[in-house]
Design an enzyme around this catalytic site. Structure first.
Site, PDB file in Angstrom:
ATOM      1  N   HIS A 241       9.393  39.848  32.760  1.00  0.00           N
ATOM      2  CA  HIS A 241      10.012  38.896  33.687  1.00  0.00           C
ATOM      3  C   HIS A 241      10.804  39.576  34.818  1.00  0.00           C
ATOM      4  O   HIS A 241      10.631  39.245  35.988  1.00  0.00           O
ATOM      5  CB  HIS A 241      10.958  37.962  32.939  1.00  0.00           C
ATOM      6  CG  HIS A 241      10.323  37.227  31.796  1.00  0.00           C
ATOM      7  ND1 HIS A 241       9.018  36.798  31.820  1.00  0.00           N
ATOM      8  CD2 HIS A 241      10.805  36.838  30.594  1.00  0.00           C
ATOM      9  CE1 HIS A 241       8.733  36.176  30.679  1.00  0.00           C
ATOM     10  NE2 HIS A 241       9.807  36.200  29.921  1.00  0.00           N
ATOM     11  N   LYS A 341      21.264  38.395  25.921  1.00  0.00           N
ATOM     12  CA  LYS A 341      21.514  37.185  25.124  1.00  0.00           C
ATOM     13  C   LYS A 341      23.025  37.048  24.956  1.00  0.00           C
ATOM     14  O   LYS A 341      23.755  38.041  25.005  1.00  0.00           O
ATOM     15  CB  LYS A 341      20.891  37.340  23.732  1.00  0.00           C
ATOM     16  CG  LYS A 341      19.394  37.599  23.733  1.00  0.00           C
ATOM     17  CD  LYS A 341      18.617  36.322  23.820  1.00  0.00           C
ATOM     18  CE  LYS A 341      17.129  36.566  23.709  1.00  0.00           C
ATOM     19  NZ  LYS A 341      16.331  35.510  24.344  1.00  0.00           N
TER      20      LYS A 341
END
Ligand code: BG6
Length: 492
Positions: A241, A341
């Site tokens: 990504h 995260k």
């Protein structure tokens, strides 16, 4: 106005149909496209997995997933029931022998349909599943295969998968998904750069000081621990990504939007990334792992506890790095990338920071000069802002202050953005590979990432801890501040 171009009739077979991706993303995306009347009731969605289910029991699961992931106002009873009638279940072990007669029987009725084989399984099964599709005579001229990421674990395993799948499907029939490319706002980077003259003239090292790409997530590993712990942020997010975003930002104008024209330009960027030497990895990359903290006011556990009691792990849940694109356009313009995260915000943002003005004609007391910044918000609150210096209105001498030109796409267009998978799934049916990764791109991305993985593996130092709800380890701040720069302050 959005316009819907109906696609040819198709059969869409998903391997791994009981998995999270299918139920959370693929079924809702197909439902939305059906609801928009993009495909007819002659199409079929064939869910394949090893569990012992029937059409009916799978439809119950599919309906539950739709109720969870599609707003209630969009679940009109008749449309929902018509959609579920197109969903069938077949029990098959994709990588082994059992169940293929049933798959054959399902397809026998529609030899002319476009066939999409979607592999939402572990990548080490891709080769075996494709081989079975071929052995059972299921691969027609109008067939395509869609491969979910990650394609492999490193360059060698990626090449092996590509080779194995390539024994059955040609490159033209192979669609390697990077769902970031399906996001409308990511495609908007192409529009911003190549449908406007004002930015492209400034899009180079003459005026740009550096570029920042941040992809933050508030979630932890959410029950995906087994996959994630073998992957980590570099493989899970950066290799695909973030590098794809970097490509769209850094590439030269393509000669057209034809799939290969675009992918040729992205490939050049990947190949121009300066490889990191082993001794540089320690200061050009920072890896972190979250420990207990609070995200949005809620206390959350650390990564090790999320994995399960008693587990240990050196997997990174955060990475920040400094990359360099060795082309004339980008000479000496660093690209700072970070993702993780359990960060404070779910946000994807690009910051193009321009250089300082060469000489100020304003007295120092007029204001502290701030360089221009173009801030491209990809999600949420999609929009573009241009930070610039302006005159502070009113009497009292010529004082300056920063202000922003601000367009919010949500407000400007008043639309709801479709999920990335909606566009990509229909592109596979249409046979448009522009937004999918070509073989050489996947390989070039692994080639660049691999020395980082190797250096980390050979270094006994653990990922640096960071509290859940913070912007990663402090070393990530030092990474950019050492160069006299800062991460975009609104994000922290
Ligand atoms: C996936 C990663 O590819 O992208 C996940 O495997 C991550 O770990 C997800 O959460 C992020 O996607 P999005 O669309 O929610 O920004």
């Amino acid at each position: 106005m959005a316009s819907i171009i109906p696609v040819e009739d198709f059969d869409f077979l998903v391997f791994g149909a009981t998995g999270d991706l299918t139920l959370r993303k693929l079924v809702p995306a197909l439902f939305q496209r059906f609801r928009a009347r993009q495909f007819s009731s002659a199409c079929r969605i064939i869910a394949a997995a090893r569990s012992d289910l029937t059409d009916e029991t799978y439809r119950v699961r599919a309906e539950a997933a739709l109720r969870e992931h599609v707003p209630e106002s969009q679940l009109e009873a008749e449309t929902l029931s018509n959609f579920l009638q197109l969903v069938f279940y077949t029990r098959v072990n994709g990588a082994h022998e059992d169940g293929w007669e049933q798959v054959n029987a399902v397809f026998a009725g529609a030899p002319d349909h476009v066939r999409v084989f979607y592999l939402a399984t572990s990548p080490n099964l891709y080769g075996a599943v494709c081989n079975n599709l071929k052995r059972h005579g299921l691969v027609t001229q109008k067939s395509r295969v869609v491969l979910e990421k990650p394609i492999g674990h490193d360059l060698a395993s990626a090449r092996q998968i590509i080779e194995d799948v390539g024994q059955v499907f040609s490159e033209k029939q192979t669609y390697r998904i990077d769902h970031f490319l399906g996001k409308e706002t990511v495609q908007n980077l192409l529009a911003l750069r190549f449908a406007n003259v004002i930015f492209e003239r400034l899009w180079n090292a003459d005026v740009i000081d550096h570029v920042q790409i941040t992809v933050g997530e508030t979630v932890g590993v959410e029950g995906r621990g087994d996959y994630y712990d073998h992957s980590g942020a570099l493989r899970d997010m950066v290799q695909n990504h973030l590098l794809q975003l970097l490509c769209l930002l850094a590439m030269e104008p393509p000669i057209s939007l034809h799939a290969d024209a675009l992918r040729d330009e992205k490939l050049k960027v990947l190949r121009a990334l300066r490889p990191m030497a082993p001794h540089e990895v320690g200061h050009l990359t920072i890896r972190g792992q979250y420990v207990a903290g609070a995200v949005a006011g809620r206390s959350v556990d650390g990564y090790l506890k999320d994995l399960g009691e008693g587990r240990t792990s050196d997997t990174e849940t955060f990475v920040a790095l400094k990359a360099e694109v060795r082309t004339w356009r980008w000479a000496n313009v660093p690209f700072y990338l970070r993702t993780g995260k359990r960060l404070p915000q779910k946000v994807s943002e690009v910051v193009i920071q321009f250089r300082d003005i060469p000489i100020s004609v304003f007295p120092p007391e007029a204001a502290e000069m701030q360089p221009n910044r173009l801030i491209i918000r990809l999600q949420p609150e999609e929009g573009i802002r241009l930070a610039m210096m302006t005159k502070d209105p009113g009497p009292g001498g010529l004082r300056l202050r920063p202000a922003e030109l601000d367009i919010s796409f949500e407000k400007a267009f008043a639309i709801h953005y479709p999920d990335a998978y909606e566009r990509l799934l229909m592109d596979t049916v249409r046979g448009n590979a522009t937004l999918f990764m070509r073989r050489d791109e996947v390989e070039a991305a692994w080639l660049w990432v691999e020395p980082i993985l190797d250096a980390w593996a050979n270094n006994a130092e653990r990922p640096k801890p960071y509290a859940a709800g913070s912007w990663g380890p402090t070393a990530a701040i030092a990474l950019i501040e050492r160069d006299g720069r800062t991460w975009h302050e609104e994000l922290g």
